[in-house]
Design a protein around this motif. Sequence first.
Motif, PDB file in Angstrom:
ATOM      1  N   LYS A 126      30.671  20.220 -56.804  1.00  0.00           N
ATOM      2  CA  LYS A 126      30.119  19.236 -55.871  1.00  0.00           C
ATOM      3  C   LYS A 126      30.791  19.451 -54.521  1.00  0.00           C
ATOM      4  N   ILE A 127      30.019  19.493 -53.453  1.00  0.00           N
ATOM      5  CA  ILE A 127      30.555  19.691 -52.116  1.00  0.00           C
ATOM      6  C   ILE A 127      30.239  18.457 -51.274  1.00  0.00           C
ATOM      7  N   ILE A 128      31.243  17.927 -50.613  1.00  0.00           N
ATOM      8  CA  ILE A 128      31.034  16.800 -49.707  1.00  0.00           C
ATOM      9  C   ILE A 128      31.133  17.327 -48.287  1.00  0.00           C
ATOM     10  N   ASP A 129      30.086  17.159 -47.525  1.00  0.00           N
ATOM     11  CA  ASP A 129      30.026  17.628 -46.151  1.00  0.00           C
ATOM     12  C   ASP A 129      30.116  16.405 -45.238  1.00  0.00           C
ATOM     13  N   ILE A 130      31.204  16.286 -44.513  1.00  0.00           N
ATOM     14  CA  ILE A 130      31.409  15.128 -43.650  1.00  0.00           C
ATOM     15  C   ILE A 130      30.949  15.471 -42.243  1.00  0.00           C
ATOM     16  N   LYS A 131      30.185  14.583 -41.680  1.00  0.00           N
ATOM     17  CA  LYS A 131      29.630  14.801 -40.356  1.00  0.00           C
ATOM     18  C   LYS A 131      29.815  13.545 -39.515  1.00  0.00           C
ATOM     19  N   GLY A 132      29.493  13.681 -38.257  1.00  0.00           N
ATOM     20  CA  GLY A 132      29.514  12.535 -37.363  1.00  0.00           C
ATOM     21  C   GLY A 132      28.588  12.794 -36.198  1.00  0.00           C
ATOM     22  N   LYS A 133      28.233  11.721 -35.500  1.00  0.00           N
ATOM     23  CA  LYS A 133      27.363  11.825 -34.339  1.00  0.00           C
ATOM     24  C   LYS A 133      27.973  11.046 -33.186  1.00  0.00           C
ATOM     25  N   ALA A 134      27.746  11.557 -31.999  1.00  0.00           N
ATOM     26  CA  ALA A 134      28.155  10.850 -30.787  1.00  0.00           C
ATOM     27  C   ALA A 134      26.941  10.731 -29.880  1.00  0.00           C
ATOM     28  N   TYR A 135      26.757   9.542 -29.339  1.00  0.00           N
ATOM     29  CA  TYR A 135      25.657   9.271 -28.414  1.00  0.00           C
ATOM     30  C   TYR A 135      26.248   8.939 -27.051  1.00  0.00           C
ATOM     31  N   PHE A 136      25.665   9.515 -26.002  1.00  0.00           N
ATOM     32  CA  PHE A 136      26.130   9.298 -24.639  1.00  0.00           C
ATOM     33  C   PHE A 136      24.964   8.848 -23.768  1.00  0.00           C
ATOM     34  N   ASN A 137      25.237   7.949 -22.840  1.00  0.00           N
ATOM     35  CA  ASN A 137      24.227   7.493 -21.899  1.00  0.00           C
ATOM     36  C   ASN A 137      23.941   8.602 -20.893  1.00  0.00           C
ATOM     37  N   GLY A 138      22.709   9.000 -20.748  1.00  0.00           N
ATOM     38  CA  GLY A 138      22.317   9.998 -19.761  1.00  0.00           C
ATOM     39  C   GLY A 138      22.631  11.420 -20.193  1.00  0.00           C
ATOM     40  N   ASP A 139      22.605  12.321 -19.218  1.00  0.00           N
ATOM     41  CA  ASP A 139      22.838  13.744 -19.440  1.00  0.00           C
ATOM     42  C   ASP A 139      24.288  14.057 -19.108  1.00  0.00           C
ATOM     43  N   ILE A 140      25.120  14.336 -20.122  1.00  0.00           N
ATOM     44  CA  ILE A 140      26.549  14.561 -19.861  1.00  0.00           C
ATOM     45  C   ILE A 140      26.846  15.986 -19.407  1.00  0.00           C
ATOM     46  N   VAL A 141      25.921  16.921 -19.625  1.00  0.00           N
ATOM     47  CA  VAL A 141      26.101  18.313 -19.162  1.00  0.00           C
ATOM     48  C   VAL A 141      24.808  18.798 -18.502  1.00  0.00           C
ATOM     49  N   PRO A 142      24.548  18.341 -17.275  1.00  0.00           N
ATOM     50  CA  PRO A 142      23.294  18.737 -16.620  1.00  0.00           C
ATOM     51  C   PRO A 142      23.234  20.220 -16.257  1.00  0.00           C
ATOM     52  N   GLN A 143      24.386  20.902 -16.243  1.00  0.00           N
ATOM     53  CA  GLN A 143      24.395  22.306 -15.850  1.00  0.00           C
ATOM     54  C   GLN A 143      23.875  23.247 -16.936  1.00  0.00           C
TER      55      GLN A 143
END
Length: 115
Positions: A56-73
Amino acid sequence: MKFPTLVPDWVCSTLIKLEIESEAINEEGGPAETITVEAMGNWQDGGETKYTTDQKIIDIKGKAYFNGDIVPQITNITGGYGYIFGEKREIYKGFKRRNPDGTVNHTEVQFKWLN
């Protein structure tokens, strides 16, 4: 037209440092440049269990949400690393969620833990 902010600043309470690799490739085959960004984001932990024939493999993940475009370049977030609560995590996927007029409403970055 004004579109609603789906990730308002008041829900972004976690400082996240990102090292985002550009899509361009250098002569050695690696990323041409790495863009470093520190931003306040909304962090969400998650996990997934995968079963194989012998373990059995447990894959831990996460998500981050940011307002707007944090890397417009850069256009697409395809790789790099993030530092959340002092732990280094690998960027798994990145999305720039757009409004109907093409502007970026919020940025989503998905992570997986380094083994």
